[in-house]
Design a protein around this motif. Structure first.
Motif, mmCIF file in Angstrom:
data_model
loop_
_atom_site.group_PDB
_atom_site.id
_atom_site.type_symbol
_atom_site.label_atom_id
_atom_site.label_comp_id
_atom_site.label_asym_id
_atom_site.label_seq_id
_atom_site.Cartn_x
_atom_site.Cartn_y
_atom_site.Cartn_z
ATOM 1 N N PHE A 68 0.843 -1.183 0.000
ATOM 2 C CA PHE A 68 0.000 0.000 0.000
ATOM 3 C C PHE A 68 0.887 1.245 0.000
ATOM 4 C CE2 PHE A 68 1.028 -1.040 4.297
ATOM 5 C CZ PHE A 68 0.869 0.070 5.110
ATOM 6 N N GLN A 69 0.289 2.423 0.071
ATOM 7 C CA GLN A 69 1.040 3.671 0.065
ATOM 8 C C GLN A 69 0.842 4.401 1.384
ATOM 9 O OE1 GLN A 69 -0.556 5.461 -3.528
ATOM 10 N NE2 GLN A 69 1.308 4.975 -4.666
ATOM 11 N N ASN A 70 1.921 5.012 1.876
ATOM 12 C CA ASN A 70 1.805 5.802 3.094
ATOM 13 C C ASN A 70 1.320 7.211 2.747
ATOM 14 O OD1 ASN A 70 4.025 7.169 2.068
ATOM 15 N ND2 ASN A 70 5.483 6.236 3.478
ATOM 16 N N GLU A 71 1.267 8.082 3.736
ATOM 17 C CA GLU A 71 0.733 9.431 3.528
ATOM 18 C C GLU A 71 1.576 10.238 2.560
ATOM 19 O OE1 GLU A 71 0.367 11.176 7.355
ATOM 20 O OE2 GLU A 71 -1.354 9.916 7.955
ATOM 21 N N GLU A 72 2.839 9.877 2.400
ATOM 22 C CA GLU A 72 3.725 10.586 1.471
ATOM 23 C C GLU A 72 3.659 10.003 0.061
ATOM 24 O OE1 GLU A 72 4.903 9.551 4.609
ATOM 25 O OE2 GLU A 72 4.344 11.571 5.298
ATOM 26 N N GLY A 73 2.807 8.993 -0.135
ATOM 27 C CA GLY A 73 2.694 8.378 -1.447
ATOM 28 C C GLY A 73 3.762 7.358 -1.753
ATOM 29 N N GLU A 74 4.500 6.930 -0.727
ATOM 30 C CA GLU A 74 5.554 5.930 -0.915
ATOM 31 C C GLU A 74 4.967 4.530 -0.807
ATOM 32 O OE1 GLU A 74 8.995 8.675 1.241
ATOM 33 O OE2 GLU A 74 7.935 7.105 2.346
ATOM 34 N N GLU A 75 5.426 3.634 -1.671
ATOM 35 C CA GLU A 75 4.959 2.256 -1.644
ATOM 36 C C GLU A 75 5.622 1.514 -0.495
ATOM 37 O OE1 GLU A 75 6.139 3.709 -4.463
ATOM 38 O OE2 GLU A 75 4.245 3.982 -5.505
ATOM 39 N N ILE A 76 4.829 0.946 0.390
ATOM 40 C CA ILE A 76 5.352 0.237 1.553
ATOM 41 C C ILE A 76 4.568 -1.054 1.749
ATOM 42 C CG2 ILE A 76 6.134 2.345 2.695
ATOM 43 C CD1 ILE A 76 3.647 2.156 4.501
ATOM 44 N N GLY A 77 5.066 -1.886 2.656
ATOM 45 C CA GLY A 77 4.391 -3.134 2.981
ATOM 46 C C GLY A 77 5.340 -4.313 2.910
ATOM 47 N N ALA A 78 4.902 -5.426 3.466
ATOM 48 C CA ALA A 78 5.745 -6.625 3.485
ATOM 49 C C ALA A 78 6.109 -7.076 2.080
ATOM 50 C CB ALA A 78 5.022 -7.750 4.236
ATOM 51 N N GLU A 79 5.159 -7.019 1.153
ATOM 52 C CA GLU A 79 5.444 -7.482 -0.204
ATOM 53 C C GLU A 79 6.360 -6.521 -0.955
ATOM 54 O OE1 GLU A 79 2.292 -9.890 -2.328
ATOM 55 O OE2 GLU A 79 1.047 -8.733 -0.959
ATOM 56 N N VAL A 80 6.272 -5.234 -0.658
ATOM 57 C CA VAL A 80 7.194 -4.267 -1.260
ATOM 58 C C VAL A 80 8.617 -4.589 -0.821
ATOM 59 C CG1 VAL A 80 7.877 -1.839 -1.351
ATOM 60 C CG2 VAL A 80 5.458 -2.458 -1.450
ATOM 61 N N ASP A 81 8.790 -4.864 0.476
ATOM 62 C CA ASP A 81 10.121 -5.176 0.998
ATOM 63 C C ASP A 81 10.666 -6.479 0.409
ATOM 64 O OD1 ASP A 81 9.991 -2.879 2.473
ATOM 65 O OD2 ASP A 81 9.605 -3.868 4.396
ATOM 66 N N ILE A 82 9.791 -7.476 0.263
ATOM 67 C CA ILE A 82 10.232 -8.740 -0.345
ATOM 68 C C ILE A 82 10.626 -8.517 -1.801
ATOM 69 C CG2 ILE A 82 9.465 -11.037 -1.075
ATOM 70 C CD1 ILE A 82 7.725 -11.100 1.477
ATOM 71 N N ALA A 83 9.821 -7.735 -2.525
ATOM 72 C CA ALA A 83 10.130 -7.455 -3.930
ATOM 73 C C ALA A 83 11.460 -6.731 -4.062
ATOM 74 C CB ALA A 83 9.011 -6.618 -4.549
ATOM 75 N N GLU A 84 11.717 -5.767 -3.193
ATOM 76 C CA GLU A 84 12.977 -5.024 -3.262
ATOM 77 C C GLU A 84 14.169 -5.935 -2.970
ATOM 78 O OE1 GLU A 84 15.262 -1.097 -1.472
ATOM 79 O OE2 GLU A 84 13.228 -1.541 -0.831
ATOM 80 N N ALA A 85 14.022 -6.795 -1.960
ATOM 81 C CA ALA A 85 15.110 -7.700 -1.610
ATOM 82 C C ALA A 85 15.403 -8.678 -2.742
ATOM 83 C CB ALA A 85 14.773 -8.458 -0.330
ATOM 84 N N VAL A 86 14.349 -9.200 -3.376
ATOM 85 C CA VAL A 86 14.528 -10.126 -4.499
ATOM 86 C C VAL A 86 15.217 -9.420 -5.654
ATOM 87 C CG1 VAL A 86 13.273 -11.396 -6.291
ATOM 88 C CG2 VAL A 86 12.651 -11.693 -3.900
#
Length: 289
Positions: A68-86
């Motif tokens: 999902f997106q935080n108040e600043e419009g940044e993409e965050i969440g468990a799946e975002v972190d997994i995608a970045e790590a991969v």
């Protein structure tokens, strides 16, 4: 701070391209492959990618706390972190293209992205189109307004004759259809099903008592239950555990294998466990399957 060589940078903004921009970019890549120029595959370690040097992911940013997106419009969440790590372990940048959930598989088939990482359940129907790298466990759950005027008790016959809402193309919608058919077969009233593309809209309709029940993943139901201070409540127990995975087209076997290897590496080096711990996803550990 997460440990290991695939440290995460949550403040990083990812580029989201419209479908039109995606088509233009795709045409440019195709033309760049001619005239003796280095092809995208050659420049990306032999992988057939939509954009040179980047793992392009189709996603829907309305599925907290997964993606999902935080108040600043940044993409965050468990799946975002997994995608970045991969992506980091594949020596690639990470880019997102945003679509409604119901359009994710079509966008992958249209080669608007390399993979889907957006709470996509692994089902037999989807496996006919895509190969998956499983990375999270998930379940389904039923939520109701605090007053629960329809006396719903969970995913059961108490849903017969109620107004229920789910996300278009999501498993919750299929579950409601199945339960509605059972209601009719038993001589009960069917469920009046409403579909929406945004979980936030479903939440609002439940809290306004315009709908009697919402069926979606247990993660998103729990998240909104906490955010609503009890005005929106899970009813009954989570059910139907299923795996979530990164989907790639079946013909792109090399990319599937590379993503599987990269995921295996973040599991081995502890990054995956750190991500789960940060988001309270210990129960969603794919190793518990």
């Amino acid at each position: 701070m997460l440990k290991g060589k695939t440290m995460l940078h949550r403040s990083m903004r990812y580029r989201k391209l419209s479908a039109t921009t995606a088509l233009v970019a795709g045409a440019a890549l195709l033309s760049a492959c001619g005239g003796g120029a280095e092809s995208t595959e050659e420049a990306s370690g032999g992988l057939d990618l939509v954009q040179d040097g980047q793992l392009t992911v189709c996603a829907t940013f309305t599925i907290p706390p997964n993606i999902f997106q935080n108040e600043e419009g940044e993409e965050i969440g468990a799946e975002v972190d997994i995608a970045e790590a991969v992506a980091t372990n594949m020596d690639l940048e990470l880019g997102f293209r945003e679509y409604d959930f119901s359009g994710l598989v079509t966008s992958l088939q249209g080669q608007q992205c390399d993979a889907i990482m957006s709470s996509l359940y692994i089902t037999e129907e989807r496996e006919e189109i895509a190969e998956f790298v499983p990375y999270l466990l998930s379940g389904s759950a039923v939520a109701v307004p605090e007053s629960n005027p329809a006396d719903v008790s969970g995913y059961d016959e108490s849903l017969c004759g109620t107004r229920a809402i789910a996300i278009t193309g999501a498993t919750g919608a299929s579950l409601l259809e199945e339960q509605s058919e059972e209601c009719e077969a038993d001589g009960e009233e069917p469920i009046a099903i409403t579909l929406t593309d945004r979980s936030a809209d479903a939440l609002q309709s439940i809290m306004a008592e315009q709908q009697d029940a919402f069926v979606d993943t247990s993660e998103i139901v729990s998240y909104y239950e906490n955010e609503s201070d009890g005005d929106f409540q899970m009813i009954g127990e989570p059910f139907g555990e299923i795996e979530i995975g990164a989907a790639t087209l079946r013909e792109n076997e090399e990319l599937h294998e590379a993503m599987q290897a990269a995921f295996d590496e973040i599991v081995e080096d502890g990054t995956y466990e750190d991500i789960l711990s940060e988001w309270g996803f210990e129960r969603q550990d794919i190793r518990n399957a």
